[in-house]
Each structure stands twice: as C-alpha cells, then as structure tokens.
Design a protein around this motif. Structure first.
Motif, mmCIF file in Angstrom:
data_model
loop_
_atom_site.group_PDB
_atom_site.id
_atom_site.type_symbol
_atom_site.label_atom_id
_atom_site.label_comp_id
_atom_site.label_asym_id
_atom_site.label_seq_id
_atom_site.Cartn_x
_atom_site.Cartn_y
_atom_site.Cartn_z
ATOM 1 N N THR A 128 0.853 -1.191 0.000
ATOM 2 C CA THR A 128 0.000 0.000 0.000
ATOM 3 C C THR A 128 0.885 1.236 0.000
ATOM 4 O O THR A 128 2.089 1.151 0.287
ATOM 5 C CB THR A 128 -0.902 0.043 1.254
ATOM 6 N N PRO A 129 0.329 2.421 -0.294
ATOM 7 C CA PRO A 129 1.131 3.650 -0.202
ATOM 8 C C PRO A 129 1.723 3.872 1.190
ATOM 9 O O PRO A 129 2.830 4.413 1.322
ATOM 10 C CB PRO A 129 0.123 4.750 -0.555
ATOM 11 N N PHE A 130 1.004 3.462 2.243
ATOM 12 C CA PHE A 130 1.536 3.580 3.597
ATOM 13 C C PHE A 130 2.801 2.734 3.753
ATOM 14 O O PHE A 130 3.799 3.189 4.327
ATOM 15 C CB PHE A 130 0.492 3.121 4.622
ATOM 16 N N THR B 65 5.753 4.184 1.626
ATOM 17 C CA THR B 65 6.362 5.325 2.302
ATOM 18 C C THR B 65 7.205 4.860 3.482
ATOM 19 O O THR B 65 8.324 5.362 3.710
ATOM 20 C CB THR B 65 5.268 6.303 2.773
ATOM 21 N N SER C 285 1.653 8.487 3.790
ATOM 22 C CA SER C 285 1.559 7.903 2.448
ATOM 23 C C SER C 285 2.284 8.724 1.385
ATOM 24 O O SER C 285 2.322 8.328 0.220
ATOM 25 C CB SER C 285 0.087 7.734 2.050
ATOM 26 N N ASP D 45 0.806 5.539 -4.954
ATOM 27 C CA ASP D 45 -0.444 4.784 -5.040
ATOM 28 C C ASP D 45 -0.555 4.039 -6.360
ATOM 29 O O ASP D 45 0.086 4.390 -7.357
ATOM 30 C CB ASP D 45 -1.646 5.703 -4.853
ATOM 31 N N ASP E 45 0.920 10.509 -2.755
ATOM 32 C CA ASP E 45 -0.243 9.630 -2.849
ATOM 33 C C ASP E 45 -1.293 10.250 -3.779
ATOM 34 O O ASP E 45 -1.205 11.419 -4.166
ATOM 35 C CB ASP E 45 -0.815 9.429 -1.450
#
Length: 432
Positions: free
Chosen positions: A19-21, A24, A60, A85, A264
């Motif tokens: 995921t973007p989280f 990052t 993110s 993303d 994101d």
C-alpha cells in the motif's frame, strides 16, 4: 551499485510495499539507514548545510532532500517526482458482507483498475488501522496480513457462454472477495484487532475506530522471461519510479541540492493534502526558502523529472500506438510528450534529459499517444503548474498498466537510475 543488486533491491521493495503507507514506510526505513534525519511538519525546522532530511505527510507521501548548500536561490533544486499509489480494491467502511453462505468484503474501486485481472488471484489485505488504546490514546498502525485470505472466483464459462467475446465486471456485485464460509464465525474488527496485536505488541487495543485497507495480490514480484529480461509485479505503476528515484538520491554525490517527492492519490487526480495537487511540496520548499523573491529564483534554477510508467508497444495490440512513437521494453526510458500539456515536457527539459542519457550511453525513446485517442497524465503538469518548475515527464515502458500484475524491462530501471543519479549531480541545466 551493480545491475543485479539493483533489481534484487527493487523486488524486495515491491514485496514490502503493498500500500502507499507501506511504500512510504519502506522508503523511510531506507533513508534512516542512510543517515537522513526525519523532520516533522508540526515542529520548528533547523536545516544545516550538508544535511540530509526527509518528511512524510499522511504516512503515504514523502519528501527527501539534501542541502549541501543553503543558497537555493543560486543553486536551484534537482527534483525527482513519482507517486506511491496504484489502482486497487479498497475496503468500504462497513466492509463485512454476509450472503448466500459466505463471508465477503464490500470493496470500492480505487483508480482505473483493470477489474477482470483481480479474478482468481490469491489476495491479502494491508493498510492502516486507527485504534483507541486502553490508555485512552488514539494511534494508527500499519498492518499486512501477508497470507492469501481472500479470492474473487470467476464465473464458469458454462454460465456465461459469451465470456470469451468480452464481458464487463460489475464492481458493486461481482468483485466482492470471499473470505470463508458462513459456518465460520467472522467479525472484521476482531480479526483486525488480532492482527494488530500480532504485529504491534506495544499497542493495547480498546477499540478499532477506523481503517484504510486495500486488497493486494500475494504473488511475489519476479524476474521472468527466457532470459529474465522482464520484471513482473503488482504496483510497478508507480513504485518502480519511487525506487529508482530513491536510489538515485541515495547514490548522488551530495554536491547539489536534490529532492525526491513521492505523493499519494495520483491515480485519482492528486487533489488531496498529500497529493501532487495539494500544498505538500510548496509547504516544504517555502520553509527552506521563506523569502518570496529567492523562492522564485530557486524554482527557476531548478528542474523536475516526473517519473511514471509509459505504454510499451504491445505486439498483440500494435494498432493502439502511433507507429512512430511506440516504445519497446528494455530500450531505454521514454520521454512523454503531449501538445495539450497532459505531460509537462518541453523542448528544453527534453534536451537536458537527452544530453544526460547520452553521457550515460543510455537509449532514449519517445511516446506520443495516437491523435485519435485520449491521453493520460501524471504529476508532472500538476507540479509544474503548482510551483512553476521546469519539468520533463519520463517513464519506463510497461505492459498491462493498471493490471493487478504489470510487466516492465529488467534493464530499463537500472539505466534510468544511472541517468537520474547524474541528474542529481548536474551543475548546470540550461545556459541563458
């Protein structure tokens, strides 16, 4: 860094970033390991000459930068931009759906998903969960189930005889993943709490308050092809560029002020507090150059390379390309051009990139969409329009963009990394 080492690092980065989280956080971990200092937007910043820093927003999006000199109005910045993303399926707030004997998940389509590619895949769940602890604190933590726990089965051809003639997937009714049979007790919040406790022993959970969770394909990224000439993975658009940009920054000579921004929400237009069409980059740059006149000077002495994937000529669909602008995989990065400014490239920024690529003996290709087709876009025009920085849009040739599993060249990323490393070290951009 050697080519093989670079690709192995790329595969590991893709695997750790569902995921973007997580993407990052993966970049954050590598930056800390390289000696970069984390800044927090709510604090006062003390920026020193010769420093290396990074800051995140929403967990993110991330900006990392080096400050060999503090006279940014004289040196400008060497900027590399990408996005964290990718199109996917996200869980709805009331995600638990029980019907016809199965526990399923209600999902919302994020971005331009190729929906049929999500059928019959081994899916897992990852993202961010916000909880109230037994101490009364509200905290967020990342989770990743890792194991395949969900699947969206296809409909048998016997029940859809026209399937091979083309069919659509209804995102409300036909893309809900199956978790387990109704005979098994299932409560989503209880499952999330158990996973959080397993992965974050320091958090004593009183209640799950909310979450931002996505489904993803558990099949690992891999080098494929008879001669391992391709990288096949989820989220190449655009984690491939994030990784290339990060490695270019980390392996620069730290003689020129350089900046990497990975934001994101590009797949849905970038309009958010942490997106390219938000204030994140402008906020950071103005804290570094608060004087308005010097800020403009610094931007006009800067250049941004907006790196996002490009459409390679697909041999089975060659008529989808302008034959004079049809990039090939493993033949170099692509300069993306559009007369209507869907890409931010102009003749000067393209010339600078061509010159750097020639210095690295790296091939350059060019992409222009067919004149009878609509053109996509990137963070390039958005960033250029927001802060006025001269920008070029480039990308690595890719098959199956926005599929659950995309394909790019195993030679291209390393070549682009070398050009972008040279870019971070380039003293003069244009002579006026």
């Amino acid at each position: 860094m050697q080519h093989t080492q670079f690709n192995q690092g790329l595969l590991s980065f893709l695997q750790s970033s569902p995921t973007p989280f997580h993407a990052t956080n993966s970049m954050r971990t590598e930056l800390i390991g390289a000696g970069f200092v984390e800044l927090f937007e709510e604090d006062n910043w003390v920026i020193e000459e010769g420093g290396q820093y990074f800051v995140t927003r929403n967990e993110s999006s991330i900006i990392a930068f080096t400050t060999p000199q503090l006279t940014f109005n004289q040196t400008g910045w060497r900027m590399i931009g990408a996005h964290t993303d990718s199109p996917c399926l996200k869980l709805k707030p009331n995600a638990q759906v029980d019907r016809f004997g199965y526990h399923q998940l209600g999902v919302e389509v994020y971005g331009g998903v190729l929906l049929h590619t999500w059928l019959d895949r081994d899916l897992s769940i990852a993202g961010r969960v916000t909880v109230k602890t037994k101490k009364g604190e509200i905290v967020s933590r990342l989770i990743d189930f890792q194991d395949p726990i969900a699947v969206v089965p296809n409909l048998a051809i016997h029940l859809n005889r026209q399937a091979n003639e083309g069919f659509s997937v209804n995102p409300q009714e036909e893309i809900l993943p199956i978790l387990c049979g109704i005979e098994n007790a299932f409560d989503l919040h209880e499952v999330l709490a158990a996973q959080l406790t397993k992965q974050h022993a320091d958090v004593s959970i009183d209640a799950i308050l909310d979450f931002e969770l996505s489904l993803y394909d558990t099949q690992p990224a891999a080098l494929v092809g008879l001669h391992k000439e391709y990288i096949c993975a989820a989220r190449l658009d655009n984690l491939l560029s994030c990784y290339v940009g990060l490695q270019a920054l980390l392996h620069s000579d730290f003689q020129r002020p350089s900046l990497l921004i990975c934001t994101d929400h590009e797949e849905i237009g970038s309009l958010s507090a942490c997106g390219a069409n938000g204030p994140f980059l402008d906020d950071v740059l103005r804290r570094l150059t608060p004087n308005p006149e010097q800020f403009v000077q610094s931007i006009q002495r800067s250049m941004m390379v907006s790196a996002d994937n490009a459409h390679a000529l697909h041999p089975n669909y060659a008529n989808k390309h302008d034959k004079h602008h049809a990039p090939a995989i493993n033949k170099g990065a692509v300069i993306k051009v559009n007369a209507n400014q869907r890409y931010a490239t102009n003749s000067e920024t393209a010339s600078i990139y061509r010159d750097m690529a020639a210095e690295e003996n790296y091939d350059v290709q060019c992409f222009v969409v067919r004149s009878d087709m609509a053109c996509g876009s990137t963070i390039g025009p958005i960033t250029s329009g927001e802060i006025g920085v001269p920008t070029i849009d480039i990308g690595l040739p890719t098959f199956g963009m926005h599929s659950i599993r995309e394909l790019a060249g195993s030679q291209d990323a390393f070549g682009l990394y070398k050009v972008l490393t040279r870019f971070t070290q380039r003293e003069t951009l244009m002579t006026r």
